[in-house]
Design a protein around this motif. Structure first.
Motif, short mmCIF file in Angstrom:
data_model
loop_
_atom_site.label_atom_id
_atom_site.label_comp_id
_atom_site.label_asym_id
_atom_site.label_seq_id
_atom_site.Cartn_x
_atom_site.Cartn_y
_atom_site.Cartn_z
N GLY A 93 25.92 15.70 63.39
CA GLY A 93 25.19 16.25 64.52
C GLY A 93 23.83 15.61 64.58
N GLY B 48 21.15 16.65 63.63
CA GLY B 48 20.40 16.85 62.39
C GLY B 48 20.78 15.88 61.28
N ARG C 273 28.38 15.58 70.85
CA ARG C 273 28.03 14.81 72.03
C ARG C 273 26.58 14.32 71.96
NH1 ARG C 273 28.80 16.83 78.22
NH2 ARG C 273 26.69 17.64 78.06
N ALA C 274 25.73 15.13 71.31
CA ALA C 274 24.32 14.74 71.19
C ALA C 274 24.20 13.38 70.52
CB ALA C 274 23.56 15.80 70.41
N GLN D 271 33.63 11.46 69.43
CA GLN D 271 33.11 12.78 69.82
C GLN D 271 34.18 13.86 69.75
OE1 GLN D 271 30.99 13.07 73.63
NE2 GLN D 271 31.84 15.12 73.83
N VAL D 272 33.81 14.95 69.09
CA VAL D 272 34.70 16.10 69.00
C VAL D 272 34.22 17.16 69.98
CG1 VAL D 272 35.35 18.03 67.48
CG2 VAL D 272 35.28 15.69 66.58
N GLY D 273 35.14 17.81 70.66
CA GLY D 273 34.75 18.93 71.50
C GLY D 273 35.43 18.96 72.83
N GLY E 137 35.30 15.88 74.38
CA GLY E 137 35.68 14.84 73.43
C GLY E 137 37.09 15.10 72.97
N GLY F 141 24.37 18.94 60.04
CA GLY F 141 23.34 18.95 61.07
C GLY F 141 23.89 19.18 62.46
N SER G 196 24.69 22.07 65.35
CA SER G 196 24.22 23.42 65.67
C SER G 196 25.37 24.40 65.85
CB SER G 196 23.35 23.38 66.92
OG SER G 196 24.09 22.88 68.02
N ALA H 48 27.44 24.46 68.93
CA ALA H 48 27.63 24.81 70.34
C ALA H 48 29.11 25.04 70.60
CB ALA H 48 27.11 23.68 71.24
N HIS I 280 31.33 22.11 71.19
CA HIS I 280 31.71 21.33 70.01
C HIS I 280 32.78 22.08 69.21
CE1 HIS I 280 31.36 18.30 66.89
NE2 HIS I 280 31.40 19.29 66.01
N ILE J 280 26.55 22.19 56.66
CA ILE J 280 25.21 22.06 56.08
C ILE J 280 24.23 22.03 57.24
CG2 ILE J 280 23.68 20.67 54.61
CD1 ILE J 280 26.30 19.26 53.61
N ARG K 59 19.90 23.13 58.22
CA ARG K 59 18.67 23.66 57.63
C ARG K 59 18.26 24.99 58.26
NH1 ARG K 59 14.30 19.26 59.92
NH2 ARG K 59 14.41 19.94 62.08
N ALA L 259 21.97 29.08 62.19
CA ALA L 259 22.76 28.15 63.02
C ALA L 259 24.14 28.74 63.34
CB ALA L 259 22.91 26.82 62.30
N GLY M 55 20.39 23.81 54.16
CA GLY M 55 19.79 22.67 53.46
C GLY M 55 19.58 21.48 54.38
C1 FAD Z 1 30.10 20.75 80.02
C2 FAD Z 1 29.64 20.42 78.63
C3 FAD Z 1 30.51 19.78 77.78
C4 FAD Z 1 30.13 19.48 76.46
N1 FAD Z 1 31.01 18.88 75.63
C5 FAD Z 1 30.67 18.66 74.35
C6 FAD Z 1 31.60 18.09 73.42
O1 FAD Z 1 32.73 17.73 73.76
N2 FAD Z 1 31.21 17.92 72.15
C7 FAD Z 1 29.97 18.28 71.70
O2 FAD Z 1 29.69 18.11 70.51
N3 FAD Z 1 29.07 18.80 72.55
C8 FAD Z 1 29.39 18.99 73.85
N4 FAD Z 1 28.46 19.50 74.71
C9 FAD Z 1 27.05 19.63 74.22
C10 FAD Z 1 26.82 20.89 73.40
O3 FAD Z 1 26.53 21.96 74.27
C11 FAD Z 1 25.64 20.70 72.45
O4 FAD Z 1 24.51 20.31 73.18
C12 FAD Z 1 25.89 19.67 71.35
O5 FAD Z 1 27.12 19.91 70.70
C13 FAD Z 1 24.77 19.75 70.35
O6 FAD Z 1 24.90 18.74 69.37
P1 FAD Z 1 24.23 18.89 67.96
O7 FAD Z 1 24.71 20.12 67.28
O8 FAD Z 1 24.46 17.61 67.26
O9 FAD Z 1 22.68 18.93 68.29
P2 FAD Z 1 21.62 20.09 68.31
O10 FAD Z 1 22.06 21.22 69.14
O11 FAD Z 1 20.33 19.44 68.62
O12 FAD Z 1 21.60 20.64 66.84
C14 FAD Z 1 21.11 19.98 65.72
C15 FAD Z 1 21.28 20.90 64.53
O13 FAD Z 1 20.93 20.22 63.34
C16 FAD Z 1 20.10 21.03 62.53
N5 FAD Z 1 19.26 20.12 61.79
C17 FAD Z 1 18.21 19.38 62.23
N6 FAD Z 1 17.73 18.59 61.26
C18 FAD Z 1 18.48 18.84 60.16
C19 FAD Z 1 18.47 18.33 58.84
N7 FAD Z 1 17.60 17.39 58.44
N8 FAD Z 1 19.40 18.79 57.98
C20 FAD Z 1 20.30 19.75 58.36
N9 FAD Z 1 20.34 20.26 59.60
C21 FAD Z 1 19.44 19.81 60.48
C22 FAD Z 1 19.38 21.95 63.47
O14 FAD Z 1 19.07 23.16 62.82
C23 FAD Z 1 20.44 22.16 64.57
O15 FAD Z 1 21.25 23.27 64.29
C24 FAD Z 1 28.83 19.81 76.01
C25 FAD Z 1 27.96 20.46 76.88
C26 FAD Z 1 28.34 20.77 78.17
C27 FAD Z 1 27.37 21.49 79.06
#
Ligand code: FAD
Ligand code: FAD
Lengths: 343, 264
Positions: A231, A233, A256-257, A269-271, A274, A286, A288, A290, A293, A306, A308, A312, A324
Motif C-alpha cells: 500500500g 505506506g 490502487r494508490a 492491483q487488487v480490488g 483490479g 502499509g 489502509s 479501503a 481493496h 502491518i 503503523r 487501520a 509497526g
Molecule cells: C470506484 C473506486 C474503485 C476503487 N478500486 C480500488 C481497487 O480496485 N483497489 C484498491 O486498492 N483501491 C481501490 N480504490 C481506492 C481505495 O478507496 C483506496 O483509496 C486505496 O485502496 C488506498 O490505498 P492504500 O491503502 O495503499 O493507501 P492509503 O489509504 O493512503 O493508506 C496508507 C496506509 O499505510 C499506512 N502507513 C503509512 N506509512 C506507513 C509505514 N511506514 N508503515 C506502515 N504503515 C504505514 C497508513 O496508516 C495507512 O493506513 C477505489 C476507489 C474507488 C472510489
C-alpha cells in the motif's frame, strides 16, 4: 404441494475457450455439490452444460471435477463465443431440461450471456454473487429448494441477499475465486448427453473482426498462492517487500494508490477495479484497508497486516495485525524468514 | 441516425450508512449524479453528433420525477432531448422488469443505436443493457471502450475484455454498453442551458402512453427480491499486536512456519 415439481437439479454453465475450461466453472461445480448435499431429500444432481465445437472429450474432465452429468452442445456455430448463438443454445437446454437453478461464472462472458438468457426466460438473475445457500427451513415448509444468494452492491459497501421465489430456474452469476475448488477424481463416472439445438437463424449479427492480445502481464497475481501486498505506506520500501515475497516464493501485488502513484503496474492491483485474489497467505503492508481493496482479497485464507496506525481498517479483516513501520519491520522479516527456513 | 443513451441517476458515493434501527439506507445529503459509465456513453454519442450533425441524441431514464434534473444536464451537454419514464407501477423493478419498461419506451421513441452504461455504481448488476437488447430482439456488444465507425446499417467498436481487446462489427439497430474510462465527458454549455429555459426539452412518459402490462413491472413483475441487506460484518475478531520490530518479524516468521507456509 411444491409448485415446481418438474424442475430439478443444479446446472452449471461450463465456460471454455479453445477447449480450456475456466476455473470458475469448476469452483461452481464444487459449490453445487455442497448445495445438493445440504438437501439430500431432493435427490438433485449437479449437471454441467458444455457448449462449443469439438468439446465432447472435455466432458470427462467436468465429471472428474464433481458433475454427475454433462450436457454437451457441440456445434460449429459455438466454436467461439457469441452472445447470439450461446444464448439460443443455452435457453433451449434450459427449456428442455428444466433445472431448478442455473449458475454461471461472473466473468465478462458470463455477464454478457446470463442476462440475455434470463430475460428470454423471464426468470430472476442475481448478479455477481459471493455466497449461495439453500434456505433449509423454507425447503422443509414448502418442499421447494430456494437459494439465498448474497452479493455485494454499492461498490462492496452493502450486501444483499436475493431470492427468486416464483420463477425457475433460479439464475445467478458468481464471482470467480470465492468458492474453493474440490480435489479432482479422475475415476469418477457420470452420464454424458448430447443436445442438438435448432437454430432459427444461422446468420450472425455480430462479427469479431480482430482480436488483439493486451500487453501480457509479466505476472498473474490471481494464480499466486502467496501475495505480499503493498500500500501507500510501503511505497518507500518496495525493494525489501519484493525480497519478502521472493523468500516466501510469492508475488507482489498492490492497492490502487500504488498504481496511481506510478510504482507498480495496474495488473498488480487488487480490488474492485483490479483483480480478485484468494491466496493462502496475504501479507498487507502499509495498506489502509479501503473496502474497494478488501473486496478483492478478503477471502484469502490467512491475512497478516502491518500498519503503523493501530486504528487501520485493514486490521478488521486480518487474522493477525501488527502495529509497526514497514520500512523497519520488513528487512527484519526477511532475516527472520531465512532463520525459520534454516531451523 | 437516432441514438438513445440510457442513463441512471446514482448516489455520488458508494459509502453507505444504514440506519441501525430500521436497516434502511440513509441517502440524505448524498448528491445524485449520472452513472459514470452512462456519461461516457453520452459523450461517445455527442462525438458522433459532432462528426455528423444529422445525428439525433436522446437521453432516457426510468426513475423518480427528480431524475429529470439529470436529463436536463444531458441536454445541457448537447443532447437534443430527454425522455423520463416515470410511473408508480414501475417502482421496485429489478433488472428483468426494468428492461421491459425501457424496451417499451425505446420502441415508442424510436432508435438506430442504444447506448447503455456497462454497470451502474449502486445496483452494480450490469444486466440492464443486455436484457434491454434481448427485449428488443437486437444484438448487443458489451464492454465497449471505443466507437470506431458508424455506417448506415452497422457499427464497429473496440471491446475491452480481461486479456484481449476485440474489434467487433454489429448490425444496427443494436445495444452497446460503454465503460467509463473510454473518454472524458464534456462540460455543460451555456447556450444549451439557455435553450432549456426557453423550451421544455424533457418528455415525460407514464404507463398510460406505454401500455405495459403492470403485472410484468415493478415489485410485482420482478422475479428477484431483496430478502435482506447488511453492511460488511466484522466476523472473527482480529488480534492486533504492538510489539518491537524484531518481535514482530519473529512472530510473523514463526506463524508462517507453524502454518507450514515456510518449509525448508
Ligand atoms: C470506484 C473506486 C474503485 C476503487 N478500486 C480500488 C481497487 O480496485 N483497489 C484498491 O486498492 N483501491 C481501490 N480504490 C481506492 C481505495 O478507496 C483506496 O483509496 C486505496 O485502496 C488506498 O490505498 P492504500 O491503502 O495503499 O493507501 P492509503 O489509504 O493512503 O493508506 C496508507 C496506509 O499505510 C499506512 N502507513 C503509512 N506509512 C506507513 C509505514 N511506514 N508503515 C506502515 N504503515 C504505514 C497508513 O496508516 C495507512 O493506513 C477505489 C476507489 C474507488 C472510489
Ligand atoms: C441490494 C440490492 C441488490 C440487487 N440485486 C439485484 C440482482 O441481483 N438482480 C436483479 O435483477 N436486480 C437486483 N437489484 C435491483 C436492481 O438494482 C435495480 O433493478 C436497478 O434499478 C437496475 O439495476 P442496476 O442498478 O444494477 O443497473 P445496471 O444493470 O448495472 O445498469 C447498467 C446500465 O443500464 C442502464 N440503466 C439501468 N437502470 C436504468 C434506469 N432505471 N433508467 C435508464 N437506464 C438504466 C444504464 O445505462 C446503466 O449504466 C438489486 C437491488 C438492491 C437494492
Amino acid at each position: 404441494m411444491a409448485r415446481f415439481e418438474e424442475y430439478k437439479d443444479i446446472f452449471v454453465f461450463v465456460e471454455q475457450e479453445n477447449g480450456n475450461i475456466a476455473e470458475v466453472s469448476y469452483e461452481l461445480i464444487s459449490e453445487a455439490r455442497k448445495l445438493v448435499a445440504s438437501i439430500p431429500e431432493f435427490g438433485y444432481k449437479v449437471v454441467g452444460v458444455l457448449l462449443g465445437e469439438n468439446v465432447k472429450e472435455k466432458a470427462q474432465e467436468v465429471i472428474s471435477h464433481g458433475a454427475d452429468k454433462v450436457i454437451v452442445v457441440d456445434d460449429a456455430l459455438l466454436k467461439d463465443y457469441s452472445t447470439q448463438f450461446y444464448a439460443d443454445a443455452l435457453t433451449q437446454v434450459v427449456l428442455a431440461h428444466k433445472p431448478d437453478s442455473m449458475l454461471t461464472g461472473a466473468t465478462p462472458l458470463g455477464r454478457d450471456l446470463a442476462p440475455r438468457v434470463a430475460a428470454r426466460l423471464n426468470v430472476g438473475l442475481t448478479a455477481d454473487a459471493t455466497k449461495i445457500e439453500v434456505d433449509l427451513e423454507y425447503a422443509k415448509e414448502t418442499g421447494e429448494s430456494l437459494l439465498d444468494v448474497t452479493r455485494p452492491t454499492f461498490g462492496g459497501n452493502l450486501f444483499g441477499t436475493i431470492v427468486c421465489k416464483d420463477t425457475r430456474p433460479q439464475m445467478a452469476t458468481i464471482r470467480p475465486k470465492v468458492f474453493e475448488l474440490a480435489p479432482t477424481d479422475t475415476t469418477r463416472t457420470g452420464e454424458v448427453e448430447e443436445f442438438t439445438p435448432s437454430w432459427t437463424t444461422t446468420d450472425p449479427q455480430v462479427f469479431v473482426e480482430k482480436v488483439i492480445e493486451k500487453v501480457k502481464a509479466d505476472v498473474d497475481i490471481t494464480k499466486a498462492n502467496i501475495l505480499v501486498g503493498a500500500g501507500r505506506g510501503a511505497e518507500n520500501c518496495l525493494d525489501v517487500l519484493q525480497k519478502v515475497a521472493d523468500e516466501l516464493g510469492g508475488v507482489v501485488c498492490c492497492t490502487r494508490a500504488v498504481v496511481e502513484d506510478g510504482f507498480l503496474d495496474k495488473d498488480r492491483q487488487v480490488g474492485q477495479t483490479g483483480k480478485t485474489v484468494r491466496p493462502s497467505l496475504y501479507i498487507a503492508c502499509g495498506i489502509s484497508g479501503a473496502v474497494q481493496h478488501c473486496a478483492g482479497m478478503d477471502k484469502s485464507d490467512l491475512i497478516i497486516s502491518i500498519n503503523r496506525d493501530p486504528q487501520a481498517e485493514i486490521f478488521n479483516i486480518s487474522n493477525m495485525g501488527f502495529v509497526g513501520d514497514c520500512a523497519t519491520v520488513l528487512p527484519l522479516l526477511v532475516e527472520s524468514i531465512k532463520a525459520a527456513k534454516a531451523e | 441516425m437516432k441514438i438513445v443513451v440510457l442513463e441512471k441517476q446514482v448516489p455520488d458515493s458508494t459509502e453507505i450508512t444504514v440506519d441501525k434501527k430500521t436497516g434502511a439506507l440513509i441517502r440524505d445529503g448524498v448528491p445524485a449524479i449520472t452513472n459514470p459509465d452512462d456519461l461516457a456513453g453520452l459523450e461517445a454519442a455527442l462525438e458522433l453528433k459532432d462528426k455528423n450533425p444529422d445525428t439525433e441524441v436522446v437521453v432516457m431514464t426510468m426513475g423518480l420525477p427528480k431524475a429529470a434534473e439529470m436529463l436536463k444536464e444531458g441536454v445541457a451537454m448537447g443532447a437534443d432531448k430527454g425522455v423520463l419514464l416515470t410511473d408508480r407501477v414501475l417502482g421496485g423493478s429489478d433488472t428483468c422488469a426494468t428492461s421491459i419498461a425501457l424496451a417499451a419506451a425505446l420502441k415508442k421513441v424510436g432508435f438506430d443505436l442504444v447506448i447503455a452504461g456497462r454497470q451502474a455504481i449502486d445496483g452494480d448488476t450490469a444486466q440492464v443493457g443486455p436484457q434491454t437488447a434481448e427485449r428488443l430482439d437486437i444484438p448487443q456488444v458489451t464492454y465497449v471502450d471505443e466507437i470506431l465507425e458508424v455506417k448506415e446499417d452497422s457499427i464497429t467498436v473496440k471491446r475491452s475484455l480481461e486479456d484481449v481487446e476485440q474489434i467487433v462489427t454489429a448490425k444496427l439497430p443494436c445495444v452497446i454498453t460503454t465503460l467509463s474510462g473510454m473518454n472524458k465527458p464534456r462540460y455543460m454549455q451555456c447556450d444549451n442551458i439557455v435553450d432549456l429555459c426557453k423550451e421544455d426539452k424533457i418528455e415525460v412518459l407514464t404507463n398510460a402512453e406505454l401500455g405495459i402490462d403492470p403485472e410484468t413491472v415493478g415489485f410485482k413483475g420482478s422475479p428477484t427480491s431483496v430478502k435482506t441487506t447488511f453492511t460488511k460484518d466484522v466476523t472473527d475478531k482480529t488480534e492486533v499486536f504492538t510489539l518491537s520490530e524484531q518481535e514482530t518479524a519473529d512472530m510473523i516468521a514463526k506463524t508462517l512456519k507453524e502454518k507450514q507456509i515456510i518449509t525448508k
